[in-house]
Scaffold this active site. Structure first.
Site, PDB file in Angstrom:
ATOM      1  N   ARG A 199       0.860  -1.170   0.000  1.00 31.93           N
ATOM      2  CA  ARG A 199       0.000   0.000   0.000  1.00 31.93           C
ATOM      3  C   ARG A 199       0.910   1.237   0.000  1.00 31.93           C
ATOM      4  NH1 ARG A 199      -3.660   2.703   4.816  1.00 31.93           N
ATOM      5  NH2 ARG A 199      -4.841   4.095   3.429  1.00 31.93           N
ATOM      6  N   HIS A 200       0.423   2.333  -0.538  1.00 33.64           N
ATOM      7  CA  HIS A 200       1.178   3.576  -0.582  1.00 33.64           C
ATOM      8  C   HIS A 200       1.394   4.155   0.811  1.00 33.64           C
ATOM      9  CE1 HIS A 200      -2.702   5.318   0.259  1.00 33.64           C
ATOM     10  NE2 HIS A 200      -3.187   4.625  -0.741  1.00 33.64           N
ATOM     11  N   GLY A 201       2.267   5.153   0.911  1.00 34.17           N
ATOM     12  CA  GLY A 201       2.483   5.869   2.160  1.00 34.17           C
ATOM     13  C   GLY A 201       1.435   6.953   2.376  1.00 34.17           C
TER      14      GLY A 201
END
Length: 477
Positions: free
Chosen positions: A64-66
């Site tokens: 998942r992205h930050g």
């Protein structure tokens, strides 16, 4: 400000001040908006995952992205907090309290008075990774390289990256590869591709959209929880704390909560004045509300979720089948790395059978022992930068650590061993992995997506309850 101080001292000297922003042990779990460091504290970032007698030969990763800026549809509502701030300060200046035993302390009010909407966060940058989100994604790439130095090498041809077609995922790919390859990342022709149907199959599945995402019954358990007296009392207490002579709308509370958790994710050491609106118990209830929503929308609350979460399980199985074929020529790529959304990671965990509780989550059982110790907790499962990894090892017999088969798979979640039944601290025999997931992978054609389905939420909840009862009984046999 001196006038405000004087009025507070004069009119509310006997009131109980609650400085919620400076607690010694603050509650830092905010569902899917939790900072990775809070969900994954005390995990050594340089620890090498060694399995005696085994060598890692293939690495599969789903990220998942930050942290990111608010979405475009969130910004107008969050910007309106500036008006709410003025109203709260006016309430305190005028001494508007139904119950002076609950109010924000002076230092928290000072923080709130200084708060302003950051004008650099505008529609142009809606949803983009923040500076912190970019840096933590870089650091995650570095951490994986340190954990598997012999597998994650500087050779870009050992990799294939897959990500969805949006700016946030593209930036996450860029940050992660900088963590892997350092300053050489920009000059390398790193194999990559967009694969929307693999990484976001729910967007191409009308049956899931109708029966789960847009079905009002999906949020029925959440609605039950929010209708409870204790939840309504929470809204009343928060309203009191903000100085209002009436209960503010639930949507206003959600707006404050959203800003609080964005603030804490963007800057983990900075105090958010909006978090001062909530007690520890308030935050736990708001966390459970999101757990309920995600449980039915992406988890075990609907049997369709496992069926649509199969795409990445199939991708992993096909990848490991190729590398376990005992062919003489080393297979490429050795690392298959994906970037997708929180929704897809939750669907994948569901397909893997991870975080499965004995009893289903409902709006009525918040105080039960099982729910208080539940496995389905989005704060620890799905913080920013959440990740699911599977590593294929080729092994030989070792006197210190006996393995049953020449191939083993280590499952990791947020860099920690994932609990899976019949595995040893995340390490599973390859035959067990095939037995558990091969049928799901083989049947993963998503044909149901375009067919009419009569499954409703009541049936789904009943299905989940029966499944859990059966599982509980078989565990006792």
């Amino acid at each position: 400000m001196s006038g405000l101080v004087f009025l507070l001292a004069l009119g509310l000297a006997s009131a109980q001040e609650i400085c919620l922003s400076v607690q010694d042990d603050p509650y830092l779990f905010f569902g899917t908006k939790t900072a990775y460091i809070f969900a994954n504290k005390d995990n050594p970032s340089t620890r090498v995952h060694e399995v005696p007698g085994c060598q890692p030969i293939a690495f599969w990763l789903l990220n998942r992205h930050g942290t990111h800026n608010p979405e475009a549809n969130e910004m107008p509502e969050l910007q309106r907090l500036a008006d709410l701030k003025r109203n709260i300060l006016t309430n305190y200046k005028n001494g508007n309290f139904r119950d002076t035993n609950q109010r924000i302390c002076q230092s928290d009010l000072n923080l709130l008075e200084r708060w302003e909407w950051n004008e650099r966060i505008n529609l142009t940058f809606a949803g983009d990774l923040t500076v912190d989100g970019y840096m933590t994604t870089q650091q995650l790439g570095q951490a994986w390289k340190q954990r598997f130095p012999g597998l994650l090498t500087p050779n870009q041809h050992n990799y294939l990256f897959k990500f969805v077609n949006d700016q946030r995922s593209s930036n996450a790919f860029k940050a992660f590869t900088e963590g892997l390859f350092g300053s050489d990342a920009d000059s390398l022709d790193i194999p990559k591709e967009n694969d929307e149907k693999l990484l976001r199959p729910y967007k191409f599945c009308p049956a899931w959209t109708k029966e789960v995402e847009e079905n009002n019954d999906t949020v029925s358990q959440l609605a039950i929880f929010e209708s409870k007296r204790e939840y309504q009392e929470m809204i009343s207490n928060i309203s009191l704390r903000l100085g209002f002579n009436y209960d503010v709308q639930k949507e206003v509370i959600q707006r404050i909560y959203q800003m609080c958790r964005y603030n804490k994710a963007w800057d983990v050491v900075k105090v958010s004045p909006w978090c001062a609106a909530f007690t520890r118990e308030d935050l736990k209830r708001l966390e459970y509300a999101e757990d309920l929503e995600t449980y039915y929308k992406y988890g075990y609350g609907s049997p369709l979720n496992k069926d649509i979460g199969c795409t990445l399980v199939k991708d992993m199985m096909n990848f490991f089948e190729k590398h376990s074929a005992d062919v003489d020529t080393p297979q490429q790529p050795r690392a298959l790395i994906h970037f997708s959304s929180a929704a897809m990671l939750l669907l994948t965990l569901t397909a893997l059978g991870a975080h499965q509780d004995i009893v289903p989550l409902t709006g009525d059982n918040y105080h039960s022992t099982n729910v208080q110790a539940r496995k389905w907790t989005t704060s620890t499962m799905m913080p920013f930068n959440a990740n699911i990894a599977a590593v294929l090892y080729k092994c030989t017999q070792n006197g210190k650590f006996q393995v049953n088969e020449p191939y083993q798979v280590l499952f990791l979640e947020n860099e920690r061993p994932m609990y899976l039944d019949k595995c040893r601290v995340g390490l599973c025999d390859w035959s067990l992995v095939k037995h558990r997931y091969q049928e799901l992978a083989n049947k993963c054609d998503l044909q149901f997506c375009n067919s009419a389905t009569k499954l409703n939420s009541f049936t789904a909840i009943s299905f989940a309850a029966i499944a859990y009862i059966f599982r509980y009984i078989t565990m006792r046999i």
